[in-house]
Design a protein around this motif. Structure first.
Motif, PDB file in Angstrom:
ATOM      1  N   ILE A   1      20.786   5.404  -8.773  1.00 19.09           N
ATOM      2  CA  ILE A   1      21.502   4.928  -9.951  1.00 19.09           C
ATOM      3  C   ILE A   1      22.569   5.966 -10.314  1.00 19.09           C
ATOM      4  O   ILE A   1      22.285   7.166 -10.374  1.00 19.09           O
ATOM      5  N   TYR A   2      23.797   5.493 -10.534  1.00 23.86           N
ATOM      6  CA  TYR A   2      24.921   6.379 -10.826  1.00 23.86           C
ATOM      7  C   TYR A   2      25.392   6.175 -12.263  1.00 23.86           C
ATOM      8  O   TYR A   2      25.220   5.096 -12.838  1.00 23.86           O
TER       9      TYR A   2
ATOM     10  N   HIS B   1       0.842  -1.191   0.000  1.00 19.79           N
ATOM     11  CA  HIS B   1       0.000   0.000   0.000  1.00 19.79           C
ATOM     12  C   HIS B   1       0.879   1.244   0.000  1.00 19.79           C
ATOM     13  O   HIS B   1       0.747   2.128   0.855  1.00 19.79           O
ATOM     14  N   ALA B   2       1.792   1.292  -0.952  1.00 24.00           N
ATOM     15  CA  ALA B   2       2.751   2.391  -1.040  1.00 24.00           C
ATOM     16  C   ALA B   2       2.605   3.098  -2.380  1.00 24.00           C
ATOM     17  O   ALA B   2       1.947   2.617  -3.300  1.00 24.00           O
ATOM     18  N   VAL B   3       3.262   4.260  -2.495  1.00 25.22           N
ATOM     19  CA  VAL B   3       3.250   5.060  -3.719  1.00 25.22           C
ATOM     20  C   VAL B   3       4.656   5.012  -4.315  1.00 25.22           C
ATOM     21  O   VAL B   3       5.624   5.414  -3.667  1.00 25.22           O
ATOM     22  N   SER B   4       4.779   4.512  -5.545  1.00 22.01           N
ATOM     23  CA  SER B   4       6.086   4.467  -6.197  1.00 22.01           C
ATOM     24  C   SER B   4       6.391   5.803  -6.855  1.00 22.01           C
ATOM     25  O   SER B   4       5.487   6.558  -7.220  1.00 22.01           O
ATOM     26  N   TRP B   5       7.673   6.096  -7.011  1.00 25.79           N
ATOM     27  CA  TRP B   5       8.098   7.338  -7.652  1.00 25.79           C
ATOM     28  C   TRP B   5       9.438   7.132  -8.348  1.00 25.79           C
ATOM     29  O   TRP B   5      10.171   6.198  -8.047  1.00 25.79           O
ATOM     30  N   GLU B   6       9.740   8.013  -9.286  1.00 24.15           N
ATOM     31  CA  GLU B   6      11.024   8.001  -9.979  1.00 24.15           C
ATOM     32  C   GLU B   6      11.447   9.439 -10.225  1.00 24.15           C
ATOM     33  O   GLU B   6      10.645  10.265 -10.666  1.00 24.15           O
ATOM     34  N   TYR B   7      12.728   9.736  -9.922  1.00 21.97           N
ATOM     35  CA  TYR B   7      13.225  11.093 -10.095  1.00 21.97           C
ATOM     36  C   TYR B   7      14.424  11.082 -11.025  1.00 21.97           C
ATOM     37  O   TYR B   7      15.456  10.474 -10.729  1.00 21.97           O
ATOM     38  N   ASP B   8      14.295  11.745 -12.174  1.00 25.36           N
ATOM     39  CA  ASP B   8      15.390  11.945 -13.125  1.00 25.36           C
ATOM     40  C   ASP B   8      16.146  13.191 -12.684  1.00 25.36           C
ATOM     41  O   ASP B   8      15.690  14.318 -12.883  1.00 25.36           O
ATOM     42  N   ILE B   9      17.317  12.994 -12.063  1.00 23.90           N
ATOM     43  CA  ILE B   9      18.060  14.110 -11.470  1.00 23.90           C
ATOM     44  C   ILE B   9      18.554  15.063 -12.544  1.00 23.90           C
ATOM     45  O   ILE B   9      18.528  16.289 -12.357  1.00 23.90           O
ATOM     46  N   ILE B  10      19.016  14.536 -13.673  1.00 16.47           N
ATOM     47  CA  ILE B  10      19.583  15.374 -14.729  1.00 16.47           C
ATOM     48  C   ILE B  10      18.531  16.325 -15.297  1.00 16.47           C
ATOM     49  O   ILE B  10      18.784  17.512 -15.491  1.00 16.47           O
TER      50      ILE B  10
ATOM     51  N   ASN C   1      28.431   9.770 -10.623  1.00 19.35           N
ATOM     52  CA  ASN C   1      27.485  10.837 -10.296  1.00 19.35           C
ATOM     53  C   ASN C   1      26.058  10.295 -10.283  1.00 19.35           C
ATOM     54  O   ASN C   1      25.681   9.556 -11.193  1.00 19.35           O
ATOM     55  N   PRO C   2      25.253  10.656  -9.268  1.00 21.33           N
ATOM     56  CA  PRO C   2      23.863  10.181  -9.241  1.00 21.33           C
ATOM     57  C   PRO C   2      23.068  10.789 -10.380  1.00 21.33           C
ATOM     58  O   PRO C   2      23.127  12.007 -10.605  1.00 21.33           O
TER      59      PRO C   2
ATOM     60  N   GLU D   1      -1.479  17.652 -10.217  1.00 19.79           N
ATOM     61  CA  GLU D   1      -1.498  18.540  -9.050  1.00 19.79           C
ATOM     62  C   GLU D   1      -0.167  18.509  -8.309  1.00 19.79           C
ATOM     63  O   GLU D   1       0.267  19.523  -7.752  1.00 19.79           O
ATOM     64  N   MET D   2       0.493  17.365  -8.325  1.00 22.30           N
ATOM     65  CA  MET D   2       1.786  17.261  -7.645  1.00 22.30           C
ATOM     66  C   MET D   2       2.842  18.091  -8.361  1.00 22.30           C
ATOM     67  O   MET D   2       3.685  18.734  -7.733  1.00 22.30           O
ATOM     68  N   GLY D   3       2.830  18.095  -9.688  1.00 22.88           N
ATOM     69  CA  GLY D   3       3.865  18.779 -10.448  1.00 22.88           C
ATOM     70  C   GLY D   3       4.949  17.796 -10.858  1.00 22.88           C
ATOM     71  O   GLY D   3       5.100  16.717 -10.279  1.00 22.88           O
ATOM     72  N   SER D   4       5.742  18.159 -11.870  1.00 24.53           N
ATOM     73  CA  SER D   4       6.709  17.227 -12.450  1.00 24.53           C
ATOM     74  C   SER D   4       8.142  17.449 -11.989  1.00 24.53           C
ATOM     75  O   SER D   4       9.013  16.636 -12.277  1.00 24.53           O
TER      76      SER D   4
END
Length: 438
Positions: free
Chosen positions: A238-239, A151-160, A244-245, A180-183
């Motif tokens: 992920i590096y 019962h969790a929310v997955s997410w992914e963040y592209d740092i570059i 570098n991350p 509503e959250m924004g990108s």
């Protein structure tokens, strides 16, 4: 002379006649395809590089032949974005086929009258990129399955690119739609409780500075109705090749939904034991003396030990590794250091031993003394096998170079730093220091 120059070109090039008979190949091409010049020159391409019989549905040879036929018919360049074309291993290396992915480019070479003389084929090896992307997709799939179960929310963040992507469950648990959250990453920053933000950022920065793959933290997250929910956030970092991350994937668990665990245990203990059981890896706990007192369910499923049994766990370890493991573990618990070791563990299903990376860390009390040890296993058997193959190939290449009548020196960078020399250099110029010097 020109043939020798062609052989030394850094790219993976091949020259074929209109009948697809190989005329020339660069040294780089031979190395990338595990081939030998005497076995290629003058032979039909698809005789040298047949289909992998283990993957009959792919028909890689036919797909590549269509590309070459386009060049022959239209006398124009043709590029294939991705082509899986496995290459045969030499019999000296055990035979079989090695999985490879390519982006092939084939160009016509015409005479003054416009007649096609040859096909210049350039092979770009993109195996690493494809496999990394496949692993990324598999990690995402496993993460989505796990987050559904928790019962969790997955997410992914592209740092570059500063791009945040949210999985399903965001609106159910926190009341937001992805729009509503924004990108951007700031969409997450602004919803972390101000009193928790600095500590969370400090934890992330510590993880990336140390090159850690896993980051986790607990904080309060603002929901759409303005209230704050206590959450457990875990991310996999992920590096790039430079360390570098570049990307992080993870999940946020709403801890306010775990009240059923708080009836019998304190909330922190409940989360702790629950997370151990749902980890995708085998995990363990030891007491202050180093005695194993707990394994999660994955351990019992893999080793076949009776559920709840902790005595005799060393019998699941390869006999050649057990003595060193016990010695290293005893020294670690004595000094209170972090524990890390690679060794083999037997599977009850196959009866085979696979390599695992075992990592453990001490859990400290308020006085800084060890109260427990906790650790987990990561299956590294495939990487270990691949590394051994690379080492064997490097050893073979070094033997070939050392036996060569030519004296070779590898220089790197604009300052020409010496990275490798053959033994003949010492005979020519004396027994001085070369490696690492300009």
């Amino acid at each position: 002379m020109l043939g020798s120059i062609f052989h030394l070109l850094p790219g993976l090039y091949l020259v074929m006649t209109p009948d697809l008979v190989i005329q020339h190949a660069t040294d780089a091409y031979l190395k990338a395809t595990l081939a030998f010049r005497e076995n290629l020159i003058g032979r039909y391409f698809f005789e040298v590089f047949p289909n992998n019989p283990s993957t009959p549905d792919l028909d890689s040879a036919h797909n590549f032949e269509l590309s070459l036929q386009y060049v022959l018919e239209h006398k124009q360049e043709h590029t294939m974005a991705v082509l899986r074309y496995d290459i045969p291993r030499p019999q000296s290396s055990g035979g079989g086929f090695e999985e490879r992915y390519w982006s092939p480019i084939s160009r016509p070479i015409l005479d003054d009258a416009g007649n096609l003389l040859y096909i210049l084929h350039e092979a770009r090896d993109i195996t690493k990129e494809v496999l990394n992307e496949q692993e990324h997709l598999h990690n995402q799939e496993r993460l989505y399955m796990l987050t559904d179960a928790l019962h969790a929310v997955s997410w992914e963040y592209d740092i570059i690119r500063n791009k945040m992507t949210w999985g399903k469950g965001l609106q159910e648990f926190f009341g937001y739609t992805p729009e509503e959250m924004g990108s951007g990453g700031e969409s997450w920053d602004m919803r972390v409780h101000p009193s928790d933000f600095d500590e969370v950022q400090k934890g992330i920065q510590q993880a990336t500075r140390s090159g850690n793959r896993i980051w986790s933290g607990e904080y309060r997250f603002r929901k759409a109705d303005g209230t704050y929910a206590p959450v457990l956030d875990q991310g996999y970092i992920i590096y790039d090749a430079m360390g570098n991350p570049i990307r992080t994937i993870g999940s946020i668990i709403d801890l306010s939904r775990s009240k059923r665990f708080e009836e019998d245990l304190q909330a922190s203990d409940a989360r702790f034991w629950h997370m151990l059981e749902v980890l995708p890896h085998m995990a363990w706990i030891a007491d202050t003396t180093g005695r194993l007192i707990y394994f999660n369910e994955n351990w019992y499923n893999y080793t076949g030990m009776k559920a709840g049994q902790v005595d005799g766990w060393i019998n699941a370890v390869h006999p050649e590794d057990s003595a060193q493991l016990l010695s290293t573990w005893q020294e670690t618990t004595k000094n209170g250091d972090f524990f890390e070791m690679e060794y083999r563990i037997k599977s009850k299903v196959t009866g085979e031993y696979r390599w695992f990376l075992d990592r453990g860390a001490p859990m400290l009390d308020e006085q800084g003394k060890t109260k427990l040890w906790i650790g987990s296993y990561t299956d590294i058997d495939d990487q270990k096998t691949a590394l051994n193959q690379v080492i064997l190939k490097d050893q073979y290449l070094e033997k070939v170079l050392n036996a060569s009548p030519a004296h070779l020196c590898l220089l790197e960078g604009p300052q020409h730093i010496c990275r490798y020399i053959t033994p003949g250099f010492h005979k020519l110029y004396g027994n001085r220091q070369y490696i690492g010097r300009p």
